[in-house]
Design a protein around this motif. Structure first.
Motif, PDB file in Angstrom:
ATOM      1  N   ALA A  52       4.155   7.648 -31.947  1.00 23.61           N
ATOM      2  CA  ALA A  52       4.480   7.156 -30.451  1.00 23.61           C
ATOM      3  C   ALA A  52       3.186   7.568 -30.178  1.00 23.61           C
ATOM      4  CB  ALA A  52       5.699   7.854 -29.940  1.00 23.61           C
ATOM      5  N   GLU A  53       2.657   6.880 -28.930  1.00 21.43           N
ATOM      6  CA  GLU A  53       1.338   7.324 -28.367  1.00 21.43           C
ATOM      7  C   GLU A  53       1.439   6.856 -26.787  1.00 21.43           C
ATOM      8  OE1 GLU A  53       0.512   4.827 -30.730  1.00 21.43           O
ATOM      9  OE2 GLU A  53       0.550   6.269 -32.153  1.00 21.43           O
ATOM     10  N   TRP A  54       0.910   7.638 -25.806  1.00 18.37           N
ATOM     11  CA  TRP A  54       0.908   7.231 -24.486  1.00 18.37           C
ATOM     12  C   TRP A  54      -0.452   6.459 -24.358  1.00 18.37           C
ATOM     13  CZ3 TRP A  54       5.064   8.013 -22.316  1.00 18.37           C
ATOM     14  CH2 TRP A  54       5.962   9.227 -22.370  1.00 18.37           C
ATOM     15  N   GLU A 111     -10.545   1.364 -30.543  1.00 17.47           N
ATOM     16  CA  GLU A 111     -11.375   0.845 -31.639  1.00 17.47           C
ATOM     17  C   GLU A 111     -10.790   1.047 -32.786  1.00 17.47           C
ATOM     18  OE1 GLU A 111     -15.415   2.406 -31.098  1.00 17.47           O
ATOM     19  OE2 GLU A 111     -15.527   1.357 -29.109  1.00 17.47           O
ATOM     20  N   ARG A 112      -9.938   2.123 -33.062  1.00 18.10           N
ATOM     21  CA  ARG A 112      -9.256   2.370 -34.271  1.00 18.10           C
ATOM     22  C   ARG A 112      -8.201   1.415 -34.686  1.00 18.10           C
ATOM     23  NH1 ARG A 112      -5.829   7.883 -35.619  1.00 18.10           N
ATOM     24  NH2 ARG A 112      -4.625   7.036 -37.368  1.00 18.10           N
ATOM     25  N   ALA A 113      -7.447   0.969 -33.414  1.00 15.76           N
ATOM     26  CA  ALA A 113      -6.361  -0.004 -33.535  1.00 15.76           C
ATOM     27  C   ALA A 113      -7.080  -1.402 -33.887  1.00 15.76           C
ATOM     28  CB  ALA A 113      -5.535  -0.218 -32.199  1.00 15.76           C
ATOM     29  N   LYS A 166      -7.782  -5.553 -37.833  1.00 16.25           N
ATOM     30  CA  LYS A 166      -8.873  -6.325 -38.781  1.00 16.25           C
ATOM     31  C   LYS A 166      -8.454  -6.246 -40.235  1.00 16.25           C
ATOM     32  CE  LYS A 166     -13.824  -7.367 -39.376  1.00 16.25           C
ATOM     33  NZ  LYS A 166     -14.304  -6.654 -40.387  1.00 16.25           N
ATOM     34  N   ARG A 167      -8.364  -4.889 -40.539  1.00 18.83           N
ATOM     35  CA  ARG A 167      -7.845  -4.663 -42.066  1.00 18.83           C
ATOM     36  C   ARG A 167      -6.468  -5.434 -42.439  1.00 18.83           C
ATOM     37  NH1 ARG A 167      -8.935   0.791 -40.897  1.00 18.83           N
ATOM     38  NH2 ARG A 167      -6.864   1.198 -40.822  1.00 18.83           N
ATOM     39  N   ALA A 168      -5.610  -5.181 -41.459  1.00 16.28           N
ATOM     40  CA  ALA A 168      -4.282  -5.705 -41.788  1.00 16.28           C
ATOM     41  C   ALA A 168      -4.289  -7.173 -41.838  1.00 16.28           C
ATOM     42  CB  ALA A 168      -3.451  -5.490 -40.485  1.00 16.28           C
ATOM     43  N   HIS A 209       1.432  -5.327 -36.492  1.00 16.16           N
ATOM     44  CA  HIS A 209       2.494  -5.062 -35.435  1.00 16.16           C
ATOM     45  C   HIS A 209       2.141  -3.638 -34.738  1.00 16.16           C
ATOM     46  CE1 HIS A 209       5.296  -8.376 -36.868  1.00 16.16           C
ATOM     47  NE2 HIS A 209       4.045  -8.878 -36.226  1.00 16.16           N
ATOM     48  N   ARG A 210       1.826  -2.657 -35.509  1.00 14.64           N
ATOM     49  CA  ARG A 210       1.552  -1.342 -34.816  1.00 14.64           C
ATOM     50  C   ARG A 210      -0.056  -1.380 -33.996  1.00 14.64           C
ATOM     51  NH1 ARG A 210       3.090   0.652 -39.972  1.00 14.64           N
ATOM     52  NH2 ARG A 210       1.051   0.995 -40.396  1.00 14.64           N
ATOM     53  N   ALA A 211      -0.891  -2.038 -34.804  1.00 16.95           N
ATOM     54  CA  ALA A 211      -2.227  -2.171 -33.881  1.00 16.95           C
ATOM     55  C   ALA A 211      -2.063  -2.976 -32.906  1.00 16.95           C
ATOM     56  CB  ALA A 211      -3.253  -2.671 -34.967  1.00 16.95           C
ATOM     57  N   ALA A 261       0.729  -3.288 -30.928  1.00 16.10           N
ATOM     58  CA  ALA A 261       1.520  -2.619 -29.793  1.00 16.10           C
ATOM     59  C   ALA A 261       0.465  -1.414 -29.058  1.00 16.10           C
ATOM     60  CB  ALA A 261       2.719  -1.796 -30.212  1.00 16.10           C
ATOM     61  N   ARG A 262      -0.435  -0.924 -29.993  1.00 11.31           N
ATOM     62  CA  ARG A 262      -1.391  -0.160 -29.339  1.00 11.31           C
ATOM     63  C   ARG A 262      -2.233  -0.603 -28.408  1.00 11.31           C
ATOM     64  NH1 ARG A 262      -1.042   2.615 -35.041  1.00 11.31           N
ATOM     65  NH2 ARG A 262       0.591   4.181 -34.774  1.00 11.31           N
ATOM     66  N   ILE A 263      -2.791  -1.882 -28.991  1.00 10.59           N
ATOM     67  CA  ILE A 263      -3.899  -2.442 -28.216  1.00 10.59           C
ATOM     68  C   ILE A 263      -3.272  -2.759 -26.702  1.00 10.59           C
ATOM     69  CG2 ILE A 263      -5.065  -4.595 -27.735  1.00 10.59           C
ATOM     70  CD1 ILE A 263      -5.670  -3.995 -30.987  1.00 10.59           C
TER      71      ILE A 263
HETATM   72  P1  ATP Z   1      -4.478   3.520 -38.859  1.00  5.62           P
HETATM   73  O1  ATP Z   1      -4.610   2.426 -39.773  1.00  5.62           O
HETATM   74  O2  ATP Z   1      -5.266   3.580 -37.925  1.00  5.62           O
HETATM   75  O3  ATP Z   1      -4.064   5.041 -39.310  1.00  5.62           O
HETATM   76  P2  ATP Z   1      -1.489   3.157 -38.829  1.00  5.62           P
HETATM   77  O4  ATP Z   1      -0.804   2.440 -38.046  1.00  5.62           O
HETATM   78  O5  ATP Z   1      -1.360   3.277 -40.026  1.00  5.62           O
HETATM   79  O6  ATP Z   1      -3.037   3.313 -38.097  1.00  5.62           O
HETATM   80  P3  ATP Z   1       0.188   5.315 -38.278  1.00  5.62           P
HETATM   81  O7  ATP Z   1       0.480   5.620 -39.461  1.00  5.62           O
HETATM   82  O8  ATP Z   1       1.326   4.353 -37.564  1.00  5.62           O
HETATM   83  O9  ATP Z   1      -1.026   4.723 -38.138  1.00  5.62           O
HETATM   84  O10 ATP Z   1      -0.123   6.796 -37.534  1.00  5.62           O
HETATM   85  C1  ATP Z   1      -0.573   7.781 -38.184  1.00  5.62           C
HETATM   86  C2  ATP Z   1      -0.921   8.725 -36.911  1.00  5.62           C
HETATM   87  O11 ATP Z   1      -1.973   8.353 -36.218  1.00  5.62           O
HETATM   88  C3  ATP Z   1       0.148   8.930 -35.884  1.00  5.62           C
HETATM   89  O12 ATP Z   1       0.141  10.152 -35.238  1.00  5.62           O
HETATM   90  C4  ATP Z   1      -0.434   7.962 -34.659  1.00  5.62           C
HETATM   91  O13 ATP Z   1       0.262   8.376 -33.328  1.00  5.62           O
HETATM   92  C5  ATP Z   1      -1.743   8.054 -34.985  1.00  5.62           C
HETATM   93  N1  ATP Z   1      -2.578   6.977 -34.565  1.00  5.62           N
HETATM   94  C6  ATP Z   1      -2.395   5.610 -35.239  1.00  5.62           C
HETATM   95  N2  ATP Z   1      -3.362   4.900 -34.633  1.00  5.62           N
HETATM   96  C7  ATP Z   1      -3.801   5.230 -33.510  1.00  5.62           C
HETATM   97  C8  ATP Z   1      -4.677   5.066 -32.568  1.00  5.62           C
HETATM   98  N3  ATP Z   1      -5.262   3.635 -32.592  1.00  5.62           N
HETATM   99  N4  ATP Z   1      -4.908   5.765 -31.659  1.00  5.62           N
HETATM  100  C9  ATP Z   1      -4.244   6.896 -31.576  1.00  5.62           C
HETATM  101  N5  ATP Z   1      -3.566   7.268 -32.352  1.00  5.62           N
HETATM  102  C10 ATP Z   1      -3.339   6.695 -33.443  1.00  5.62           C
END
Ligand code: ATP
Length: 139
Positions: free
Chosen positions: A83-85, A92-94, A99-101, A122-124, A126-128
């Motif tokens: 979960a993230e605020w 950029e990470r999202a 893109k990878r997904a 879907h996680r990416a 939601a973050r965006i």
């Molecule tokens: P990624 O491929 O970027 O790691 P993911 O969806 O596989 O993304 P998760 O396994 O859901 O990542 O999360 C792993 C940890 O990284 C969690 O603590 C999550 O809050 C954090 N996290 C993932 N993506 C982000 C992001 N874009 N910005 C900030 N924190 C992130």
């Protein structure tokens, strides 16, 4: 009737939220669920997406990974994978994750890989969305 309920949101990484809340809007297995004080006991899967939490009359938004919610005795416990605020989100990470997904989805025909890639997508998303909603609310 109580005006608030106790809400604990826990991820494998931290206690994300632990306080009184007035409302929680979250994706459940039956679609959007609005949880108010005194809600009947419930256990439901939580879907990836945006959650909204009403605290002291102010809505907070967060991005959620999937998990479970339990409500009993005016206390809700939410266990989610992450979960993230909005201010914590690295957009950029999202975007890289999205893109990878997307590439993995078009490259693979393996059902389990497609499932994993769909969840990552879907996680990416939601973050965006959480980051852009928060930005729009500030503007
Ligand atoms: P990624 O491929 O970027 O790691 P993911 O969806 O596989 O993304 P998760 O396994 O859901 O990542 O999360 C792993 C940890 O990284 C969690 O603590 C999550 O809050 C954090 N996290 C993932 N993506 C982000 C992001 N874009 N910005 C900030 N924190 C992130």
């Amino acid at each position: 009737m109580a005006k608030t309920f106790t809400l604990e949101i826990i991820t494998p990484y931290r206690v994300f939220f632990s306080d009184k809340a007035e409302n929680l809007i979250i994706n459940s297995s039956d679609g959007e669920l609005g949880l108010l004080p005194g809600h009947e006991p419930i256990v439901t899967p939580v879907g990836i997406g945006i959650a909204k939490i009403l605290v002291d009359g102010e809505w907070k938004i967060a991005s959620f990974s999937d998990g479970f919610l339990e409500m009993e005795g005016n206390k809700a416990t939410v266990l989610v994978g992450a979960a993230e605020w909005p201010e914590e989100i690295d957009v950029e990470r999202a975007e890289r994750s999205l893109k990878r997904a997307t590439e993995r989805l078009s490259d693979t025909s393996m059902p389990w890989e497609k499932r994993r890639a769909t969840l990552a997508l879907h996680r990416a998303q939601a973050r965006i969305k959480a980051a852009s909603l928060a930005k729009a609310n500030k503007a």
